[in-house]
Structure formats: C-alpha cells, structure tokens
Design a protein around this motif. Structure first.
Motif, PDB file in Angstrom:
ATOM      1  N   ASP A 246      -0.360  -2.039  17.161  1.00  0.00           N
ATOM      2  CA  ASP A 246      -0.888  -0.796  16.385  1.00  0.00           C
ATOM      3  C   ASP A 246      -2.300  -1.257  16.317  1.00  0.00           C
ATOM      4  OD1 ASP A 246       1.404   0.126  16.743  1.00  0.00           O
ATOM      5  OD2 ASP A 246       2.445  -0.378  15.271  1.00  0.00           O
TER       6      ASP A 246
ATOM      7  N   ASP B  59       1.150  -1.598   0.103  1.00  0.00           N
ATOM      8  CA  ASP B  59       0.024  -0.312  -0.214  1.00  0.00           C
ATOM      9  C   ASP B  59       0.982   1.336   0.117  1.00  0.00           C
ATOM     10  OD1 ASP B  59      -2.342  -1.208  -0.236  1.00  0.00           O
ATOM     11  OD2 ASP B  59      -2.564  -1.471   1.937  1.00  0.00           O
ATOM     12  N   ASP B  60       0.048   2.014  -1.102  1.00  0.00           N
ATOM     13  CA  ASP B  60       0.563   3.720  -0.783  1.00  0.00           C
ATOM     14  C   ASP B  60       2.005   3.260  -1.221  1.00  0.00           C
ATOM     15  OD1 ASP B  60      -1.572   4.943  -0.385  1.00  0.00           O
ATOM     16  OD2 ASP B  60      -1.360   4.138   2.249  1.00  0.00           O
TER      17      ASP B  60
ATOM     18  N   LEU C 276      -5.772   1.327  17.194  1.00  0.00           N
ATOM     19  CA  LEU C 276      -6.194   2.659  15.931  1.00  0.00           C
ATOM     20  C   LEU C 276      -7.583   1.548  16.714  1.00  0.00           C
ATOM     21  CD1 LEU C 276      -7.147   3.170  13.069  1.00  0.00           C
ATOM     22  CD2 LEU C 276      -6.904   0.929  12.510  1.00  0.00           C
TER      23      LEU C 276
ATOM     24  N   ARG D  35      -6.735  -2.044   8.083  1.00  0.00           N
ATOM     25  CA  ARG D  35      -6.651  -2.532   6.946  1.00  0.00           C
ATOM     26  C   ARG D  35      -5.082  -2.970   7.352  1.00  0.00           C
ATOM     27  NH1 ARG D  35      -5.301  -5.404   2.528  1.00  0.00           N
ATOM     28  NH2 ARG D  35      -2.643  -4.485   1.690  1.00  0.00           N
TER      29      ARG D  35
ATOM     30  N   THR E 222       2.386  -5.034  14.926  1.00  0.00           N
ATOM     31  CA  THR E 222       0.860  -5.025  14.314  1.00  0.00           C
ATOM     32  C   THR E 222      -0.059  -5.286  15.135  1.00  0.00           C
ATOM     33  OG1 THR E 222       2.054  -5.499  11.929  1.00  0.00           O
ATOM     34  CG2 THR E 222      -0.563  -5.679  12.161  1.00  0.00           C
TER      35      THR E 222
ATOM     36  N   SER F 139      -1.594  -4.390   6.023  1.00  0.00           N
ATOM     37  CA  SER F 139      -0.686  -4.052   4.891  1.00  0.00           C
ATOM     38  C   SER F 139       0.366  -5.722   4.476  1.00  0.00           C
ATOM     39  CB  SER F 139      -0.195  -2.470   4.512  1.00  0.00           C
ATOM     40  OG  SER F 139       0.587  -1.835   4.770  1.00  0.00           O
TER      41      SER F 139
ATOM     42  N   GLN G  47       3.147   1.536   6.721  1.00  0.00           N
ATOM     43  CA  GLN G  47       2.917   1.324   7.531  1.00  0.00           C
ATOM     44  C   GLN G  47       1.960   0.834   7.374  1.00  0.00           C
ATOM     45  OE1 GLN G  47       0.671   5.172   8.328  1.00  0.00           O
ATOM     46  NE2 GLN G  47      -0.583   4.767  10.141  1.00  0.00           N
TER      47      GLN G  47
ATOM     48  N   LYS H 225      -3.556   0.763   8.959  1.00  0.00           N
ATOM     49  CA  LYS H 225      -4.313   1.759   8.418  1.00  0.00           C
ATOM     50  C   LYS H 225      -6.349   1.554   8.982  1.00  0.00           C
ATOM     51  CE  LYS H 225      -1.437   3.465   5.351  1.00  0.00           C
ATOM     52  NZ  LYS H 225      -1.484   3.944   3.702  1.00  0.00           N
ATOM     53  N   GLY H 226      -6.859   2.503   9.561  1.00  0.00           N
ATOM     54  CA  GLY H 226      -7.846   2.090   9.562  1.00  0.00           C
ATOM     55  C   GLY H 226      -9.331   4.036   9.283  1.00  0.00           C
ATOM     56  N   ARG H 227     -10.266   3.385   8.610  1.00  0.00           N
ATOM     57  CA  ARG H 227     -11.426   4.624   9.194  1.00  0.00           C
ATOM     58  C   ARG H 227     -12.433   4.135   9.766  1.00  0.00           C
ATOM     59  NH1 ARG H 227     -10.974   3.723   3.601  1.00  0.00           N
ATOM     60  NH2 ARG H 227     -12.865   3.736   2.951  1.00  0.00           N
TER      61      ARG H 227
END
Length: 464
Positions: free
Chosen positions: A237, A143-144, A241, A226, A234, A228, A211, A214-216
């Motif tokens: 973290d 990702d990214d 989140l 998410r 992990t 990755s 990273q 990630k999330g929302r």
C-alpha cells in the motif's frame, strides 16, 4: 483469623492432579522422597540443595507437590467454589504473565481479536494498550479513531473504566470492558503526566477500520507518508501511495517524510517490506532466539524507491517494535535522518503458537537486532536530531519599511513580484511542529545538494 490446617487432607483428585502433571509432561521428573515428622527441616534443606543441582530436562517434584497442595487448599478453603478449569487456566495465565509484558495465554476471544488486528478491522476505542504497575497504559491511540478524536494520548494511564477500577484486572479483562456495542459510550479516567488531577474522557465506541497508510504532498516536490501500524499489506500500500504522490507532483519527489510516530508496530514482514523499499541491498533486520527457526535474517532486494532522495523518519515514544525495525534499518544504512524523540524500546519478537480448543500462546521467542547488531530492547532508537513536540509562540514584530516601499526606488530589471507570505508553512508549524521541522530539513538538504548555477553572461571587461 486463620483456617484449619489442611495438610492432613490429600484427596484422590489432588494425588491424581500431581500424577497427571508428571505423566503428561514431555520432561522427566526428579524423584525426591517427601520429608516427614522430625525430619521436615532437614528434608527441606536437602530438597533445597537438591534443587540447586537439578539436572536440566527434569521437572522439580517439590514444586509440583507445592502446586498440587496450593490447588488443594484453594479447592477446599476458598470462600467461593472455583471449578478446576478456571484454576488451571489461571495458572497458565500466571506462567505467561510472569515471563515478560508481551507473552500471553490467548483464550478464544483474545485469539480472534489478535487475528483481526493484523487485518485492520476490529471493534472498540482505537487504542494500543499494555499494562504498567497494575494499570492500563496507552501505548498509542490509532489515527482517526474515537480514542484519538476524544483526546487520549500516548503515555496515559487508565485507572478506571466507567466506574470500575482497573487495578487488579488482567489486560484481557480491561480490553473486554473497553469493547462494546458501536455507538455506546465509555468514560476513561486517566492519569496524565504533567496534569495534577485525573481526567475523565468520554469515548464513543465504534467499529475500527484502520487504514495503515496515508499521505499527501506537503509542498511541491515533498511527500508525506504516515504509517499508523504495520499490517500484512502495508508495504504494498505504501508503494502505491508513493506512485500516487509522484503523479500528483508531476515529477519525482525531492524529499519524503516517513511518519512512524505513535505506530505500535505489527507484522514483522511488513516492516521488512517498508525498509526494503528504500534500501538497495544488505541486511534489514535479524533475529536470535533459542529455537533454530527463531534465527532469521531479512535482506533487502536490489533496487529501491526514491534512490538518493532525502528521507526524514519521524519517531516518538509511541513508535514501537516494527516501527523501530524500520527506523533502525534506515539509520544503520544511513538512508534517512531519524528525527523526533526516543522510541518505545521493544526489541523482542512474539510468535503465536496455536493450541487446541481455539486457544493460543503468544510467546516471546527471539530478540531482533538492527543491521549493525544493535538491540534496542528497553533502550529504543535514539533520533539523529532530537525535536520535541512543541507549540510555537510567535513574537509580534513591527512592520518594517523595505526598499520596495521607498518612494522613487529603482525597479528590478527582472520585474517585481510580491513575496509569498508562507501561509501554508505557518499553518504546518502551528499544527505539527515536528513535521514542520522535518520539511525544513528536507529543503535544507536539497539546497546543499543542488547543482551550482551556470553563468549566463560574462561580467563586462574593465575599461581604462
């Protein structure tokens, strides 16, 4: 044109190599007299028969003689001079390469890269790769990263790096070419399923800082996480989140999408930590190998986050190794619905064994099994609900007249509100169909599980 026979040449260094191989081996060796003259054919047959009866723990002397002979011929007859160190390191690489696609001999640079990858920062394009039919296969773009932004996809076969053909390279050599000074460009020539011609994709190198979590909030009450890849931190973290999403929501979540698509795996303990977060108790994964210390069982600790809250795990063909451990554990414990397409199918565990001189072996030492005893090696995790990645094409419909549009319609006693147009949901279905379906499933599960409405007023009695 052939070359003169070298069978009569047995320089002292060749004999010394054979003796060194025997002397420094922790195993014994089988002493078989060499055949000569007219007895060569009979000797070969006897050697073959003897090899079939080779006792365990003894090195086959004939194969060692063959190795020394090949080494001798290369040294004497190869078109360019090759030093002993290069030949021996190539032989070691060959031993590991022929075992399986994941075992490897790590030279100092590759060993350092492996250590860096587990911490989440390295230089390059941002793709997880392997070898297939002599070409570099993209397991997944991270990702990214520059590769993902340039349009590289999981399953792509890289056939050229700039103008250099990949065929014949080792994976380490290909990775070395892909890496370079941040800001410099490399052109990947790839073959993609369903595309007639090779594609040329320019990618700008960068320092990759991954990273992993990630999330929302997708909708009020519905979280999205998410992963990755699986790095050392992990699990911790992800828990942070989840706390953040619940604070943003102002209440506990009603559902969670855990996205493991195109996650190539990583640290085994991180996969256990993530699974443990959602499982109250019981086995998460176990491993079995030939060595006693390869027999391990990992169990969940009491207590779980989002206990009873519906979870959907998204997977695809780029979900491998540690991703499959998480998906398999949650599936076996019936803690989540697995949605998407079948996973990669890597059911083996690699151990990094440090050697002297800043080198190491990455060796497959065990197979792992899901809590129910399933091995997903070369099979993958089959999703509970198969949902292919798709692009929706909407059917245009005529605007229909509804009751509220009729002149003189009765008013709703509770007042009239304009129904929402669902712009956010529409955008999600356009950008990520699989995620849209996962969110719909979570909402459906909550509809089925919601409590029945209590009557707020009794129906008026019949009058007669």
């Amino acid at each position: 044109m052939g070359f003169p026979s070298l069978s009569h040449r047995h320089p002292a260094w060749a004999r010394g190599l054979l003796l060194a191989l025997l002397a420094f081996s922790p195993l014994g060796f089988s002493a078989q007299p060499a055949a000569s003259g007219a007895d060569t054919e009979a000797g070969s047959q006897a050697a073959a028969a003897s090899d079939e009866e080779q006792p365990k723990g003894l090195l086959p002397i004939n194969e060692l003689r063959t190795f020394a002979d090949v080494f001798d011929r290369i040294k004497q007859a190869y078109v360019e001079e090759v030093d002993d160190k290069t030949l021996l390191e190539n032989a070691i690489q060959g031993m590991l390469t022929e075992l399986d696609p994941h075992s490897a001999y790590l030279k100092p640079e590759a060993y350092q890269d492996l250590q860096i990858n587990t911490t989440g920062e390295f230089g390059g394009l941002g793709i997880e790769v392997g070898m297939e039919d002599g070409f570099v296969k993209v397991i997944t773009p991270i990702d990214d990263t520059p590769a993902q932004k340039a349009g590289v996809e999981a399953g792509d076969l890289i056939i050229k790096l700039d103008s250099t053909p990949v065929k014949g390279m080792s994976l380490a050599e290909a990775v070395k070419l892909m890496r370079g000074k941040p800001g410099s460009e490399i052109v990947l020539t790839i073959i993609r399923a369903g595309v007639d011609k090779p594609l040329e994709i320019p990618v700008i190198r960068a320092v990759i800082q991954v990273q992993s979590v990630k999330g929302r909030l997708l909708d009020p009450g519905y979280g999205y996480v998410r992963l990755s890849q699986f790095q050392i931190n992990t699990g911790a973290d992800m828990l942070k989140l989840l706390d953040k999403l619940e604070r943003q929501n102002g209440a506990e979540l009603k559902g969670l999408v855990l996205d493991l698509r195109n996650n190539p795996g990583g640290v085994l303990q991180a996969a256990v930590d993530v699974s443990d977060a959602f499982i109250n108790d019981g086995l998460v994964v176990y491993t079995q190998g030939r060595l006693p210390d390869s027999e391990m069982k990992f169990r969940a600790s009491p207590g779980a986050r989002l206990d009873g809250v519906p979870i959907v795990v998204l997977v695809n063909g780029g979900s491998a190794s540690a991703s499959e451990i998480v998906a398999g554990a949650l599936q076996d414990h019936q803690r989540a619905v697995i949605m998407g397409t079948s996973t990669f199918g890597k059911g083996s565990v690699q151990t990094v064994l440090p050697l002297h001189n800043n080198r190491a072996l990455k060796l497959t030492t065990a197979r792992y099994y899901t809590p129910s005893g399933r091995s997903i090696q070369a099979q993958g995790i089959v999703p509970d609900i198969k949902v292919e990645n798709a692009q929706l094409t909407r059917v245009e419909e005529m605007d229909r007249v509804k009751e509220r549009d009729l002149s003189g319609h009765l008013e709703n006693p509770e007042g009239e509100e304009s129904p929402g147009d669902g712009d956010a949901t529409t955008a999600l279905s356009d950008s990520d169909y699989q995620l849209h379906e996962a969110l719909n499933l979570l909402k459906a599960l909550n509809v089925l599980n919601r409590p029945k409405l209590k009557a707020v007023a009794e129906a008026p009695a019949d009058q007669g």
